[in-house]
Design an enzyme around this catalytic site. Sequence first.
Site, PDB file in Angstrom:
ATOM      1  N   ILE A  12       0.843  -1.205   0.000  1.00 38.30           N
ATOM      2  CA  ILE A  12       0.000   0.000   0.000  1.00 38.30           C
ATOM      3  C   ILE A  12       0.878   1.255   0.000  1.00 38.30           C
ATOM      4  O   ILE A  12       0.608   2.225  -0.701  1.00 38.30           O
ATOM      5  CB  ILE A  12      -0.996  -0.031   1.181  1.00 38.30           C
ATOM      6  CG1 ILE A  12      -1.875  -1.292   1.067  1.00 38.30           C
ATOM      7  CG2 ILE A  12      -1.872   1.224   1.191  1.00 38.30           C
ATOM      8  CD1 ILE A  12      -2.772  -1.567   2.240  1.00 38.30           C
ATOM      9  N   LEU A  33      12.732  -2.970   4.810  1.00 41.10           N
ATOM     10  CA  LEU A  33      12.776  -3.881   3.663  1.00 41.10           C
ATOM     11  C   LEU A  33      12.555  -5.341   4.053  1.00 41.10           C
ATOM     12  O   LEU A  33      12.987  -6.248   3.353  1.00 41.10           O
ATOM     13  CB  LEU A  33      14.098  -3.715   2.882  1.00 41.10           C
ATOM     14  CG  LEU A  33      14.334  -2.326   2.294  1.00 41.10           C
ATOM     15  CD1 LEU A  33      15.665  -2.259   1.548  1.00 41.10           C
ATOM     16  CD2 LEU A  33      13.210  -1.909   1.333  1.00 41.10           C
ATOM     17  N   THR A  35       9.580  -6.799   4.313  1.00 40.76           N
ATOM     18  CA  THR A  35       8.572  -7.325   3.384  1.00 40.76           C
ATOM     19  C   THR A  35       8.437  -6.423   2.144  1.00 40.76           C
ATOM     20  O   THR A  35       7.839  -6.824   1.161  1.00 40.76           O
ATOM     21  CB  THR A  35       7.179  -7.451   4.055  1.00 40.76           C
ATOM     22  OG1 THR A  35       6.811  -6.170   4.573  1.00 40.76           O
ATOM     23  CG2 THR A  35       7.197  -8.459   5.190  1.00 40.76           C
ATOM     24  N   ALA A  73       3.885   0.601   8.057  1.00 42.08           N
ATOM     25  CA  ALA A  73       4.760  -0.545   8.334  1.00 42.08           C
ATOM     26  C   ALA A  73       4.212  -1.432   9.449  1.00 42.08           C
ATOM     27  O   ALA A  73       4.517  -1.216  10.617  1.00 42.08           O
ATOM     28  CB  ALA A  73       6.155  -0.038   8.719  1.00 42.08           C
ATOM     29  N   SER A 116      -7.414  -1.000  10.543  1.00 43.79           N
ATOM     30  CA  SER A 116      -7.992  -2.125   9.807  1.00 43.79           C
ATOM     31  C   SER A 116      -9.414  -2.393  10.269  1.00 43.79           C
ATOM     32  O   SER A 116      -9.763  -2.152  11.434  1.00 43.79           O
ATOM     33  CB  SER A 116      -7.130  -3.355  10.083  1.00 43.79           C
ATOM     34  OG  SER A 116      -7.786  -4.519   9.672  1.00 43.79           O
ATOM     35  N   TYR A 140      -3.651  -9.680  15.716  1.00 36.99           N
ATOM     36  CA  TYR A 140      -3.442  -8.612  14.734  1.00 36.99           C
ATOM     37  C   TYR A 140      -4.453  -7.485  14.941  1.00 36.99           C
ATOM     38  O   TYR A 140      -4.095  -6.307  15.015  1.00 36.99           O
ATOM     39  CB  TYR A 140      -3.566  -9.182  13.300  1.00 36.99           C
ATOM     40  CG  TYR A 140      -3.686  -8.097  12.256  1.00 36.99           C
ATOM     41  CD1 TYR A 140      -2.572  -7.394  11.830  1.00 36.99           C
ATOM     42  CD2 TYR A 140      -4.929  -7.752  11.717  1.00 36.99           C
ATOM     43  CE1 TYR A 140      -2.684  -6.372  10.893  1.00 36.99           C
ATOM     44  CE2 TYR A 140      -5.050  -6.740  10.783  1.00 36.99           C
ATOM     45  CZ  TYR A 140      -3.930  -6.056  10.373  1.00 36.99           C
ATOM     46  OH  TYR A 140      -4.048  -5.050   9.456  1.00 36.99           O
ATOM     47  N   LYS A 144      -4.029  -3.268  16.202  1.00 30.74           N
ATOM     48  CA  LYS A 144      -4.549  -2.061  15.536  1.00 30.74           C
ATOM     49  C   LYS A 144      -5.448  -1.269  16.492  1.00 30.74           C
ATOM     50  O   LYS A 144      -5.403  -0.033  16.524  1.00 30.74           O
ATOM     51  CB  LYS A 144      -5.321  -2.456  14.266  1.00 30.74           C
ATOM     52  CG  LYS A 144      -4.440  -3.059  13.185  1.00 30.74           C
ATOM     53  CD  LYS A 144      -3.493  -2.026  12.590  1.00 30.74           C
ATOM     54  CE  LYS A 144      -2.536  -2.598  11.590  1.00 30.74           C
ATOM     55  NZ  LYS A 144      -1.613  -1.623  11.031  1.00 30.74           N
ATOM     56  N   HIS A 188      -3.640 -13.675   0.791  1.00 33.56           N
ATOM     57  CA  HIS A 188      -4.862 -12.949   0.428  1.00 33.56           C
ATOM     58  C   HIS A 188      -5.606 -13.581  -0.747  1.00 33.56           C
ATOM     59  O   HIS A 188      -5.002 -14.140  -1.659  1.00 33.56           O
ATOM     60  CB  HIS A 188      -4.532 -11.482   0.126  1.00 33.56           C
ATOM     61  CG  HIS A 188      -4.108 -10.734   1.335  1.00 33.56           C
ATOM     62  ND1 HIS A 188      -2.825 -10.294   1.526  1.00 33.56           N
ATOM     63  CD2 HIS A 188      -4.790 -10.394   2.451  1.00 33.56           C
ATOM     64  CE1 HIS A 188      -2.740  -9.701   2.707  1.00 33.56           C
ATOM     65  NE2 HIS A 188      -3.919  -9.749   3.286  1.00 33.56           N
ATOM     66  N   ASP A 284     -11.646 -15.333  11.032  1.00 33.89           N
ATOM     67  CA  ASP A 284     -12.367 -14.786   9.867  1.00 33.89           C
ATOM     68  C   ASP A 284     -13.808 -14.438  10.242  1.00 33.89           C
ATOM     69  O   ASP A 284     -14.616 -15.339  10.472  1.00 33.89           O
ATOM     70  CB  ASP A 284     -12.422 -15.823   8.735  1.00 33.89           C
ATOM     71  CG  ASP A 284     -11.220 -15.766   7.815  1.00 33.89           C
ATOM     72  OD1 ASP A 284     -10.489 -14.761   7.845  1.00 33.89           O
ATOM     73  OD2 ASP A 284     -11.029 -16.733   7.049  1.00 33.89           O
TER      74      ASP A 284
HETATM   75  N1  UFG Z   1      -9.895 -16.895   1.829  1.00 32.48           N
HETATM   76  C1  UFG Z   1     -10.047 -18.199   1.418  1.00 32.48           C
HETATM   77  N2  UFG Z   1      -8.941 -18.858   1.007  1.00 32.48           N
HETATM   78  C2  UFG Z   1      -7.710 -18.308   0.977  1.00 32.48           C
HETATM   79  C3  UFG Z   1      -7.558 -16.973   1.408  1.00 32.48           C
HETATM   80  C4  UFG Z   1      -8.693 -16.294   1.825  1.00 32.48           C
HETATM   81  O1  UFG Z   1     -11.145 -18.767   1.428  1.00 32.48           O
HETATM   82  O2  UFG Z   1      -6.743 -18.975   0.597  1.00 32.48           O
HETATM   83  C5  UFG Z   1     -11.082 -16.174   2.290  1.00 32.48           C
HETATM   84  C6  UFG Z   1     -10.985 -15.788   3.747  1.00 32.48           C
HETATM   85  O3  UFG Z   1     -11.503 -16.803   4.540  1.00 32.48           O
HETATM   86  C7  UFG Z   1     -11.795 -14.503   3.793  1.00 32.48           C
HETATM   87  C8  UFG Z   1     -11.650 -13.903   2.400  1.00 32.48           C
HETATM   88  O4  UFG Z   1     -11.172 -14.947   1.585  1.00 32.48           O
HETATM   89  O5  UFG Z   1     -13.136 -14.804   3.977  1.00 32.48           O
HETATM   90  C9  UFG Z   1     -10.654 -12.756   2.354  1.00 32.48           C
HETATM   91  O6  UFG Z   1      -9.437 -13.196   2.939  1.00 32.48           O
HETATM   92  P1  UFG Z   1      -8.090 -12.349   2.876  1.00 32.48           P
HETATM   93  O7  UFG Z   1      -7.041 -13.161   3.554  1.00 32.48           O
HETATM   94  O8  UFG Z   1      -7.838 -11.908   1.489  1.00 32.48           O
HETATM   95  O9  UFG Z   1      -8.446 -11.065   3.703  1.00 32.48           O
HETATM   96  P2  UFG Z   1      -8.961 -10.954   5.213  1.00 32.48           P
HETATM   97  O10 UFG Z   1     -10.403 -10.552   5.107  1.00 32.48           O
HETATM   98  O11 UFG Z   1      -8.652 -12.117   6.039  1.00 32.48           O
HETATM   99  O12 UFG Z   1      -7.979  -9.857   5.736  1.00 32.48           O
HETATM  100  C10 UFG Z   1      -8.067  -8.537   5.388  1.00 32.48           C
HETATM  101  C11 UFG Z   1      -6.708  -7.876   5.548  1.00 32.48           C
HETATM  102  C12 UFG Z   1      -6.249  -7.952   6.980  1.00 32.48           C
HETATM  103  C13 UFG Z   1      -7.309  -7.410   7.864  1.00 32.48           C
HETATM  104  C14 UFG Z   1      -8.637  -8.066   7.601  1.00 32.48           C
HETATM  105  C15 UFG Z   1      -9.740  -7.435   8.384  1.00 32.48           C
HETATM  106  O13 UFG Z   1      -5.775  -8.489   4.725  1.00 32.48           O
HETATM  107  O14 UFG Z   1      -5.082  -7.213   7.117  1.00 32.48           O
HETATM  108  O15 UFG Z   1      -8.977  -7.941   6.242  1.00 32.48           O
HETATM  109  O16 UFG Z   1     -10.547  -8.442   8.866  1.00 32.48           O
HETATM  110  F1  UFG Z   1      -7.012  -7.626   9.156  1.00 32.48           F
END
Ligand code: UFG
Length: 326
Positions: A12, A33, A35, A73, A116, A140, A144, A188, A284
């Site tokens: 970002i 550096l 990540t 960061a 977040s 996490y 925040k 992600h 989640d």
């Molecule tokens: N998902 C899958 N399989 C994967 C990866 C993700 O099914 O391999 C699902 C997750 O369960 C979730 C959705 O896809 O329902 C999104 O997942 P991400 O990992 O892409 O994102 P998150 O919602 O977990 O996380 C994001 C930010 C975090 C932040 C969070 C807030 O990346 O930094 O939103 O809840 F904390």
Amino acid sequence: MKILVVGGAGYIGSHMIKRFQDTDYEIDILDNLSTGFELNAQNYKLHICDLSDKDHVHQILKENKYEAVMHFASYINVGESYSNPNKYYENNVTNTLNLLDSMVDLKILNFIFSSSAAVYGEPQSIPITEDQMLSPVSPYGNTKAIVEKILKDYDKAHALKYVSLRYFNACGAHTDGSIGERHNPETHLIPLILQVASGRREIFSIYGEDYDTKDGTCIRDYVHVMDLAEAHLLSLEDLIQNQKSDIYNIGNNLGFSVKEIINIAETITHQKIPYEILARRKGDPTQLIADNTKIIEKLNWSANYSDLNTIIMTAWEWEKRLSKSN
Ligand code: UFG
């Protein structure tokens, strides 16, 4: 005006730096550096520094006379924050305190913080407004929420003025194709799905199909990284002008399920994306959708890339580039 972008070599942060290119702000980057990528910081003064090194941080801030600091960061892997909470509290909280203390000491009193949607935990109602109670579930999310509380106290004690931006799901890549998301390991949703489409990964794993949603998979609000950068710029301008701390959600007020994202990705990439269903992932929430009224009304923010097709198209262009170079 001179601004320090901490974490400017990351995903970002690098889009923020690019957004600054069309402005009169003078930008330096501070990054360890760990990540981020040095390539993202080319053409800028890059201070390679870890925020745990208090003296070094203080020296950089003292020598450069910044008027504001943006702080990108932090560690962001929710799963890892459960297995290694110390890493998260140490970097996301203690190291942020080091930065804030140097700022206060040197009277640099404008701060933009990457918060977040994780601060809300499992939300009480949808869409989520900024005044909902904070009840993070993951370490996490705790980090925040803790920093947000610290900022409130530092405002009262030291007149540190801040804007906390609560990102929903940051995604997409720059439309010029030069920068994008590149985490290692990638966790992600959109990049992982696209890695299957490009052939870098064989199968996509859906974490849970038994949520109380239309198709059983989690719902998220996906916001393009360039729209996030725009929100930061507007926040900075408002902060400098009005000297008033505030907190905003950044999302599109639109929810998409995991399966909907897969379907759109299949259409855009013209590839079948095989998937398996695994157990739910810890931490989640079922559904996260932003109420974005506040940032629209107060900062006049509007998303230019809220269409999910556009979001996935930019991410796909980036993934094709990454898969070619690997
Ligand atoms: N998902 C899958 N399989 C994967 C990866 C993700 O099914 O391999 C699902 C997750 O369960 C979730 C959705 O896809 O329902 C999104 O997942 P991400 O990992 O892409 O994102 P998150 O919602 O977990 O996380 C994001 C930010 C975090 C932040 C969070 C807030 O990346 O930094 O939103 O809840 F904390």
